[in-house]
Design an enzyme around this catalytic site. Structure first.
Site, PDB file in Angstrom:
ATOM      1  N   HIS A  23      90.540  40.255  33.031  1.00 65.59           N
ATOM      2  CA  HIS A  23      91.850  40.535  34.022  1.00 65.59           C
ATOM      3  C   HIS A  23      92.686  41.489  33.528  1.00 65.59           C
ATOM      4  O   HIS A  23      92.792  41.678  32.176  1.00 65.59           O
ATOM      5  CB  HIS A  23      92.582  39.015  34.017  1.00 65.59           C
ATOM      6  CG  HIS A  23      91.623  37.965  34.280  1.00 65.59           C
ATOM      7  ND1 HIS A  23      90.917  37.929  35.425  1.00 65.59           N
ATOM      8  CD2 HIS A  23      91.323  36.692  33.726  1.00 65.59           C
ATOM      9  CE1 HIS A  23      90.091  36.789  35.663  1.00 65.59           C
ATOM     10  NE2 HIS A  23      90.276  36.171  34.346  1.00 65.59           N
TER      11      HIS A  23
ATOM     12  N   GLU B   6      95.245  33.101  31.614  1.00 67.14           N
ATOM     13  CA  GLU B   6      94.859  31.901  32.113  1.00 67.14           C
ATOM     14  C   GLU B   6      94.525  31.165  30.709  1.00 67.14           C
ATOM     15  O   GLU B   6      94.305  31.627  29.644  1.00 67.14           O
ATOM     16  CB  GLU B   6      93.657  31.798  32.850  1.00 67.14           C
ATOM     17  CG  GLU B   6      92.420  32.409  32.445  1.00 67.14           C
ATOM     18  CD  GLU B   6      91.260  32.914  33.540  1.00 67.14           C
ATOM     19  OE1 GLU B   6      91.660  33.103  34.445  1.00 67.14           O
ATOM     20  OE2 GLU B   6      89.990  32.498  33.021  1.00 67.14           O
TER      21      GLU B   6
ATOM     22  N   HIS C  81      85.589  37.633  29.167  1.00 66.48           N
ATOM     23  CA  HIS C  81      85.155  36.110  28.659  1.00 66.48           C
ATOM     24  C   HIS C  81      84.383  35.440  29.812  1.00 66.48           C
ATOM     25  O   HIS C  81      84.153  36.258  30.975  1.00 66.48           O
ATOM     26  CB  HIS C  81      86.404  35.314  28.664  1.00 66.48           C
ATOM     27  CG  HIS C  81      87.218  35.189  30.004  1.00 66.48           C
ATOM     28  ND1 HIS C  81      88.196  36.476  30.273  1.00 66.48           N
ATOM     29  CD2 HIS C  81      87.260  34.513  30.945  1.00 66.48           C
ATOM     30  CE1 HIS C  81      88.743  36.233  31.484  1.00 66.48           C
ATOM     31  NE2 HIS C  81      88.464  34.820  31.836  1.00 66.48           N
TER      32      HIS C  81
ATOM     33  N   ARG D 232      84.594  42.184  37.008  1.00 64.15           N
ATOM     34  CA  ARG D 232      83.542  41.672  36.697  1.00 64.15           C
ATOM     35  C   ARG D 232      82.507  42.755  35.450  1.00 64.15           C
ATOM     36  O   ARG D 232      82.471  43.574  35.983  1.00 64.15           O
ATOM     37  CB  ARG D 232      82.412  40.945  37.586  1.00 64.15           C
ATOM     38  CG  ARG D 232      83.209  39.835  38.489  1.00 64.15           C
ATOM     39  CD  ARG D 232      82.348  39.376  39.712  1.00 64.15           C
ATOM     40  NE  ARG D 232      83.232  38.478  40.372  1.00 64.15           N
ATOM     41  CZ  ARG D 232      84.252  38.414  41.167  1.00 64.15           C
ATOM     42  NH1 ARG D 232      84.792  39.738  41.550  1.00 64.15           N
ATOM     43  NH2 ARG D 232      84.828  37.277  41.378  1.00 64.15           N
TER      44      ARG D 232
END
Length: 383
Positions: A94, A129, A251, A270
């Site tokens: 991200h 997150e 991740h 991605r």
């Protein structure tokens, strides 16, 4: 205090049984990947007053509090989920806030439709997150030291991996990792497919530390992300342990049930383990190639029984209460908005009895008294 009716997303990687088992309902036979709690426009929670988006839009300062609105704007800045991985999710990263703003503005200028499959930035926000395990939870997080990754690849005995092994011995470490990931993602697809097949067979034969990669290859045969995954730290969380995923950290979640909280964004780049678009140049701009420890988090207890998962992010704050006695009440009133989620036992929140998987929204400043015997997660903001 509003009881929430939440949407379950049926992504293909979801477990067909984990969320139904938590909720105490019969499985449908379809994958149930994520249950969303919040005011994300893609699947807002529903209340007796309307969707949570409509409730907040009607009076942002009343629902969110003046401090939260001043800091984050007139919207709930976090999204809470129950996540149930029955198969590996895509290997991803991200952007930070500045990168997200730049990327979103650039794609808007170029007129790329918001729903275009090659669009990277759905909004101008970052997406840090936190995942907290409810069961044993397997994942990949951050780069291993390059020499450790080199040893893992070398021991497979696959000749076509030797160039990557050699590159991983170069210095500095971040340049070595960048060069290897670039080579993996830009390799000839047919040659890479053969390499992945050989590596997968070796992982199956060796087992042990290689077993997770054999499973990844089973779900994504021929995908270059299988090799990229071996550059990352493998981690198994025990219930109650958590991982924080900041900007630039590659991740993937592999298996397990957890509570996830994130800033309210859809921005994902991605790296593999997906049939979706992989924008290699933009990915390389975003990824942090510094080796790092996964940094497993354990909650820090306060005198009132709140166990807080400390992160450097203000858009969300996740904590939990493990309530041992039905007669003891806890006052959770805060000047910021909250979502309270029960994951075990039965918890009384205001006038609502919460069983596992059930949740409520608490407007800023509203009285929030809880009691019961069970586990309650609390999601709010720092403002």
């Amino acid at each position: 205090m509003d009881r929430l009716d939440n949407t379950i997303r049926p992504y293909a990687w979801g477990s067909p049984t984990a969320i139904p088992q938590l909720l105490g309902v019969e499985p449908t036979g379809e994958p149930q990947a994520e249950m969303w709690m919040g005011a994300h426009p893609g699947a807002p929670s529903r209340t007796e007053r309307g969707t949570l988006v409509e409730v907040i839009d009607a009076d942002p300062e009343k629902e969110l509090g003046p401090a939260a609105v001043a800091r984050f704007g007139p919207r709930l800045p976090f999204l809470l989920k129950i996540l149930a991985a029955g198969a590996p999710l895509s290997l991803q990263v991200h952007p930070d806030l500045e990168q997200a703003k730049e990327g979103y503005a650039d794609e808007e200028r170029r007129g790329i439709p918001a729903d275009a499959p090659h669009r990277n930035y759905k909004d101008a926000n970052h997406k840090p997150e936190l995942i907290c395990a409810l069961t044993e939870f397997d994942g990949l997080c951050g780069f291993r030291p390059p020499l450790e990754a080199a040893g893992l690849l070398d021991d497979l005995g696959v000749d076509s991996l030797k160039p990557y092994v050699d590159l991983l011995h170069a210095h500095p470490e971040d340049a070595a990792l960048r060069e290897v990931l670039t080579a993996i993602l830009t390799a000839d697809p047919e040659e890479m497919s053969r390499t992945v097949a050989e590596a997968a067979a070796a992982c199956t034969r060796l087992g042990g530390a290689y077993a997770p990669y054999a499973d990844i290859a089973h779900h994504y045969p021929g995908d270059p992300g299988v090799i990229a995954a071996m550059l990352l730290n493998y981690v198994r969380l025990q219930p109650g342990e958590a991982l924080y995923l900041g900007a630039g950290v590659p991740h993937a979640y592999l298996d397990g049930l957890g509570v996830e909280i994130m800033a309210n964004s859809d921005n994902v780049l991605r790296c593999g383990l997906t049939p979706k678009h992989v924008d290699v140049p933009e990915l390389l701009r975003i990824v942090c190639f510094r080796p790092s420890d996964p940094g497993v988090l354990r909650p820090e207890a306060s005198p009132d029984g709140e166990e807080v998962y400390e992160t450097p992010i203000d858009e969300f704050r996740l904590s939990r209460y493990v309530l041992p006695e039905a007669g003891t009440a806890h006052d959770l009133t805060r000047p910021t908005p909250q979502i309270l989620l029960c994951t075990a036992g039965t918890v009384r929140a205001g006038e609502h009895d919460l069983t596992p998987g059930r949740s409520v929204f608490v407007p800023a400043g509203e009285k929030a008294e809880v009691s019961g015997t069970g586990t309650l997660f609390r999601a709010t903001v720092v403002a």
